[in-house]
Design a protein around this motif. Sequence first.
Motif, PDB file in Angstrom:
ATOM      1  N   ARG A  19       0.833  -1.210   0.000  1.00  0.00           N
ATOM      2  CA  ARG A  19       0.000   0.000   0.000  1.00  0.00           C
ATOM      3  C   ARG A  19       0.867   1.260   0.000  1.00  0.00           C
ATOM      4  O   ARG A  19       0.554   2.231  -0.690  1.00  0.00           O
ATOM      5  CB  ARG A  19      -0.941   0.004   1.206  1.00  0.00           C
ATOM      6  N   VAL A  20       1.960   1.231   0.743  1.00  0.00           N
ATOM      7  CA  VAL A  20       2.875   2.380   0.778  1.00  0.00           C
ATOM      8  C   VAL A  20       3.474   2.601  -0.612  1.00  0.00           C
ATOM      9  O   VAL A  20       3.524   3.746  -1.104  1.00  0.00           O
ATOM     10  CB  VAL A  20       3.984   2.173   1.839  1.00  0.00           C
ATOM     11  N   ARG A  21       3.903   1.528  -1.263  1.00  0.00           N
ATOM     12  CA  ARG A  21       4.482   1.671  -2.607  1.00  0.00           C
ATOM     13  C   ARG A  21       3.455   2.199  -3.601  1.00  0.00           C
ATOM     14  O   ARG A  21       3.767   3.026  -4.457  1.00  0.00           O
ATOM     15  CB  ARG A  21       5.065   0.338  -3.081  1.00  0.00           C
ATOM     16  N   LEU A  22       2.205   1.750  -3.472  1.00  0.00           N
ATOM     17  CA  LEU A  22       1.170   2.222  -4.387  1.00  0.00           C
ATOM     18  C   LEU A  22       0.807   3.686  -4.120  1.00  0.00           C
ATOM     19  O   LEU A  22       0.477   4.427  -5.050  1.00  0.00           O
ATOM     20  CB  LEU A  22      -0.061   1.319  -4.311  1.00  0.00           C
ATOM     21  N   GLN A  23       0.899   4.117  -2.862  1.00  0.00           N
ATOM     22  CA  GLN A  23       0.720   5.535  -2.562  1.00  0.00           C
ATOM     23  C   GLN A  23       1.829   6.345  -3.223  1.00  0.00           C
ATOM     24  O   GLN A  23       1.591   7.434  -3.746  1.00  0.00           O
ATOM     25  CB  GLN A  23       0.737   5.785  -1.054  1.00  0.00           C
ATOM     26  N   ALA A  54      11.306   1.576 -10.849  1.00  0.00           N
ATOM     27  CA  ALA A  54      10.415   0.453 -11.186  1.00  0.00           C
ATOM     28  C   ALA A  54       9.103   0.972 -11.776  1.00  0.00           C
ATOM     29  O   ALA A  54       8.596   0.425 -12.764  1.00  0.00           O
ATOM     30  CB  ALA A  54      10.149  -0.393  -9.945  1.00  0.00           C
ATOM     31  N   TRP A  55       8.563   2.038 -11.202  1.00  0.00           N
ATOM     32  CA  TRP A  55       7.306   2.622 -11.675  1.00  0.00           C
ATOM     33  C   TRP A  55       7.458   3.164 -13.100  1.00  0.00           C
ATOM     34  O   TRP A  55       6.574   2.983 -13.925  1.00  0.00           O
ATOM     35  CB  TRP A  55       6.876   3.729 -10.715  1.00  0.00           C
ATOM     36  N   ALA A  60       2.369   1.132 -11.937  1.00  0.00           N
ATOM     37  CA  ALA A  60       2.023   0.739 -10.569  1.00  0.00           C
ATOM     38  C   ALA A  60       2.131  -0.776 -10.365  1.00  0.00           C
ATOM     39  O   ALA A  60       2.453  -1.243  -9.268  1.00  0.00           O
ATOM     40  CB  ALA A  60       0.626   1.223 -10.216  1.00  0.00           C
ATOM     41  N   ASP A  61       1.879  -1.553 -11.406  1.00  0.00           N
ATOM     42  CA  ASP A  61       1.977  -3.013 -11.280  1.00  0.00           C
ATOM     43  C   ASP A  61       3.386  -3.457 -10.898  1.00  0.00           C
ATOM     44  O   ASP A  61       3.558  -4.481 -10.243  1.00  0.00           O
ATOM     45  CB  ASP A  61       1.554  -3.703 -12.573  1.00  0.00           C
ATOM     46  N   ALA A  62       4.388  -2.678 -11.293  1.00  0.00           N
ATOM     47  CA  ALA A  62       5.777  -3.024 -10.957  1.00  0.00           C
ATOM     48  C   ALA A  62       6.048  -2.855  -9.470  1.00  0.00           C
ATOM     49  O   ALA A  62       7.046  -3.377  -8.954  1.00  0.00           O
ATOM     50  CB  ALA A  62       6.741  -2.164 -11.766  1.00  0.00           C
TER      51      ALA A  62
END
Length: 111
Positions: A19-23, A54-55, A60-62
């Motif tokens: 969740r943090v990475r997606l934020q 990566a993004w 976001a999938d990465a």
Amino acid sequence: MRYAHGGGLTPREQEKRERVRLQAAERFARGEKSEAVARYLRVTARSVRRWRRAWEQGGADALRSAGPASLERLSRVQWEQLEREWRSWQTSPRSTRTRYAYSRCHPTPAS
């Protein structure tokens, strides 16, 4: 983090980190700088820069979790059995002799 039974993050902790990475991905899309994203999410700038790379390559999938690094090799039943045996070993007379011999070879520093 947990390390007692095999290391790494629990599934719940993995979800939280995802969740943090997606934020972070949402903030990248808004054009925010890596340092500002790191400050807001309370993570290191190095992690955010790695996530940004990566993004940029995969969106976001990465940044989604790839799952556990490895599966636990012992089942819950096996861990329980191992813990029971460990406790019984600690209370056995042999254990006392072993601890005494170990302490003679590996003295602890005086407090």
